[in-house]
Design a protein around this motif. Sequence first.
Motif, mmCIF file in Angstrom:
data_model
loop_
_atom_site.group_PDB
_atom_site.id
_atom_site.type_symbol
_atom_site.label_atom_id
_atom_site.label_comp_id
_atom_site.label_asym_id
_atom_site.label_seq_id
_atom_site.Cartn_x
_atom_site.Cartn_y
_atom_site.Cartn_z
ATOM 1 N N LEU A 1 -9.723 64.916 25.221
ATOM 2 C CA LEU A 1 -8.596 66.028 24.673
ATOM 3 C C LEU A 1 -9.520 66.762 25.435
ATOM 4 O O LEU A 1 -8.669 67.628 26.288
ATOM 5 C CB LEU A 1 -8.662 66.667 23.460
ATOM 6 N N ARG A 2 -10.334 67.658 25.313
ATOM 7 C CA ARG A 2 -11.169 68.571 26.419
ATOM 8 C C ARG A 2 -10.615 68.171 27.476
ATOM 9 O O ARG A 2 -10.479 68.687 28.521
ATOM 10 C CB ARG A 2 -12.561 68.535 26.022
ATOM 11 N N ALA A 3 -10.255 67.072 28.512
ATOM 12 C CA ALA A 3 -10.351 66.859 29.902
ATOM 13 C C ALA A 3 -8.823 66.792 29.955
ATOM 14 O O ALA A 3 -9.125 68.265 31.389
ATOM 15 C CB ALA A 3 -10.771 65.264 30.516
ATOM 16 N N ARG A 4 -8.280 66.521 29.089
ATOM 17 C CA ARG A 4 -7.172 67.023 29.410
ATOM 18 C C ARG A 4 -6.637 68.994 29.345
ATOM 19 O O ARG A 4 -5.936 69.379 30.608
ATOM 20 C CB ARG A 4 -5.978 66.368 28.178
ATOM 21 N N GLY A 5 -7.262 69.104 28.531
ATOM 22 C CA GLY A 5 -7.072 70.730 28.700
ATOM 23 C C GLY A 5 -7.446 71.672 29.807
ATOM 24 O O GLY A 5 -7.225 72.901 30.100
ATOM 25 N N ALA A 6 -8.311 70.459 30.646
ATOM 26 C CA ALA A 6 -9.302 71.407 31.477
ATOM 27 C C ALA A 6 -8.490 71.346 32.268
ATOM 28 O O ALA A 6 -8.657 72.168 33.334
ATOM 29 C CB ALA A 6 -10.658 70.727 31.610
ATOM 30 N N ALA A 7 -7.473 69.748 32.574
ATOM 31 C CA ALA A 7 -6.784 70.166 34.172
ATOM 32 C C ALA A 7 -5.590 71.079 33.955
ATOM 33 O O ALA A 7 -5.407 71.827 34.813
ATOM 34 C CB ALA A 7 -5.711 68.510 33.895
ATOM 35 N N LEU A 8 -4.646 71.283 32.549
ATOM 36 C CA LEU A 8 -4.152 72.082 32.077
ATOM 37 C C LEU A 8 -4.920 74.128 32.551
ATOM 38 O O LEU A 8 -4.009 74.581 33.111
ATOM 39 C CB LEU A 8 -3.740 72.540 30.872
ATOM 40 N N PHE A 9 -6.079 74.298 31.957
ATOM 41 C CA PHE A 9 -5.990 75.379 32.244
ATOM 42 C C PHE A 9 -6.425 75.682 33.741
ATOM 43 O O PHE A 9 -6.157 76.485 33.804
ATOM 44 C CB PHE A 9 -7.499 75.251 31.102
ATOM 45 N N GLN A 10 -7.541 75.057 34.643
ATOM 46 C CA GLN A 10 -7.850 75.082 36.202
ATOM 47 C C GLN A 10 -6.742 75.422 36.565
ATOM 48 O O GLN A 10 -6.837 75.721 38.031
ATOM 49 C CB GLN A 10 -8.827 74.340 36.113
ATOM 50 N N GLY A 11 -5.901 73.806 36.633
ATOM 51 C CA GLY A 11 -4.574 73.189 37.780
ATOM 52 C C GLY A 11 -3.549 73.516 37.124
ATOM 53 O O GLY A 11 -2.208 73.271 38.150
ATOM 54 N N GLY A 12 -2.723 73.866 36.073
ATOM 55 C CA GLY A 12 -1.595 74.057 36.193
ATOM 56 C C GLY A 12 -0.752 72.177 35.434
ATOM 57 O O GLY A 12 -1.851 70.837 36.061
ATOM 58 N N ASP A 13 0.386 72.236 36.169
ATOM 59 C CA ASP A 13 1.082 70.956 35.971
ATOM 60 C C ASP A 13 2.196 71.429 37.283
ATOM 61 O O ASP A 13 3.177 72.157 36.459
ATOM 62 C CB ASP A 13 1.643 70.766 34.980
ATOM 63 N N ASN A 14 2.121 71.402 38.079
ATOM 64 C CA ASN A 14 3.377 72.004 39.248
ATOM 65 C C ASN A 14 4.884 71.142 39.311
ATOM 66 O O ASN A 14 5.795 71.798 38.752
ATOM 67 C CB ASN A 14 3.048 71.394 41.054
ATOM 68 N N ASP A 15 4.043 70.069 38.729
ATOM 69 C CA ASP A 15 6.214 69.269 37.430
ATOM 70 C C ASP A 15 6.450 69.513 37.145
ATOM 71 O O ASP A 15 7.783 69.507 37.040
ATOM 72 C CB ASP A 15 5.758 67.567 37.645
ATOM 73 N N ARG A 16 5.725 70.346 36.280
ATOM 74 C CA ARG A 16 6.866 71.202 34.867
ATOM 75 C C ARG A 16 6.426 72.827 34.998
ATOM 76 O O ARG A 16 6.922 73.130 33.756
ATOM 77 C CB ARG A 16 5.820 70.814 33.547
ATOM 78 N N ASN A 17 6.057 72.579 36.069
ATOM 79 C CA ASN A 17 6.075 74.251 35.992
ATOM 80 C C ASN A 17 5.258 74.743 35.659
ATOM 81 O O ASN A 17 5.140 75.994 34.718
ATOM 82 C CB ASN A 17 6.982 75.466 36.018
ATOM 83 N N VAL A 18 3.978 74.549 35.025
ATOM 84 C CA VAL A 18 2.886 75.431 34.204
ATOM 85 C C VAL A 18 1.829 75.756 35.270
ATOM 86 O O VAL A 18 1.817 75.141 35.994
ATOM 87 C CB VAL A 18 1.978 74.485 33.657
ATOM 88 N N ILE A 19 1.565 76.379 34.229
ATOM 89 C CA ILE A 19 0.710 77.656 35.712
ATOM 90 C C ILE A 19 -0.606 77.544 34.824
ATOM 91 O O ILE A 19 -0.688 77.497 33.394
ATOM 92 C CB ILE A 19 0.960 79.713 35.442
ATOM 93 N N ALA A 20 -1.600 78.037 35.480
ATOM 94 C CA ALA A 20 -2.946 77.036 35.430
ATOM 95 C C ALA A 20 -3.543 79.327 35.101
ATOM 96 O O ALA A 20 -3.004 79.935 35.183
ATOM 97 C CB ALA A 20 -3.979 77.255 36.845
ATOM 98 N N CYS A 21 -4.197 78.468 33.946
ATOM 99 C CA CYS A 21 -4.112 79.470 32.699
ATOM 100 C C CYS A 21 -5.376 80.200 33.110
ATOM 101 O O CYS A 21 -5.707 81.409 33.169
ATOM 102 C CB CYS A 21 -5.406 78.810 31.064
ATOM 103 N N ALA A 22 -6.655 79.930 34.642
ATOM 104 C CA ALA A 22 -7.264 81.166 35.035
ATOM 105 C C ALA A 22 -6.911 82.104 36.338
ATOM 106 O O ALA A 22 -7.404 82.236 36.118
ATOM 107 C CB ALA A 22 -8.271 79.119 35.776
ATOM 108 N N VAL A 23 -5.792 81.315 36.653
ATOM 109 C CA VAL A 23 -4.662 82.827 37.076
ATOM 110 C C VAL A 23 -4.844 83.787 36.474
ATOM 111 O O VAL A 23 -5.103 84.805 37.606
ATOM 112 C CB VAL A 23 -3.445 82.197 37.450
ATOM 113 N N CYS A 24 -5.279 84.012 35.073
ATOM 114 C CA CYS A 24 -5.129 85.099 34.313
ATOM 115 C C CYS A 24 -6.785 85.163 34.227
ATOM 116 O O CYS A 24 -7.087 86.126 34.475
ATOM 117 C CB CYS A 24 -4.375 85.660 33.825
ATOM 118 N N HIS A 25 -6.843 84.244 33.413
ATOM 119 C CA HIS A 25 -8.179 84.588 32.524
ATOM 120 C C HIS A 25 -9.228 84.262 33.122
ATOM 121 O O HIS A 25 -10.205 84.601 32.970
ATOM 122 C CB HIS A 25 -8.580 83.050 31.309
#
Length: 234
Positions: A143-167
């Motif tokens: 679960l942590r690994a999945r969260g890390a991928a979203l936080f650091q890299g987002g998900d271009n296919d779903r237009n998910v912005i990486a949280c790291a951009v702001c935080h």
Amino acid sequence: MGKHRRFGWLAIPLFLSLPVLWAGAQGNGSPGGAPQGTPAAGPPPGLTLKFAAPSATRGEALSRSCAGCHGPAGVSTQAGVPGLAGQVPSYTRFQLAVFRAKLRPSEVMQRVAARLSDQDIADLAAYFAAQAPGPAWTADPALRARGAALFQGGDNDRNVIACAVCHGEDGRGADRQGIASVTNLAPEYGLEVLHEFRDTPRFGVPHPDAMRIALKPLSDDDLKALAAYISSMK
């Protein structure tokens, strides 16, 4: 608790740094707005703080009454209670001001904040900002690994912005922009806040809308993964 009350605090923009937006929201002479030449209303009372240079030493003394819930030095050991250690001072000041103005729901925090002066709030924020964030919480590795991928890299296919951009990659936030530190945020509290931001209605102001837009494409499982990651950052 109804949605309007539950999400009301998220609707408050960062008035401390966005006076132009607030003035614009009051009308500019167009029908239904304030007449030309009429001063625009300012932020709600109590959100504009006036204080001298903050004293972390004084803030430490004040913080002793916070330790029962938030832990010594602001390091929480309760999964449902946010830690305050390492939080950027502008964010802590804003949240305490919102509680004091009774714009964010919490009977306990409203009572606590009601006793604080502007200087008290600034001193507490300075003290907690100087403390190291608490240790990483335990999280499921997958679960942590999945969260890390979203936080650091987002998900271009779903237009998910990486949280790291702001935080930030380390999750430490940005004081000048009022962006919160999320490093090792208490997991249950973090998940609750992520749900609130994702599910809040559109307000047309940057602070809640940025989070709403960023989180809207994410599923409940995605939010669980993000909460697992931010609570266990090294």
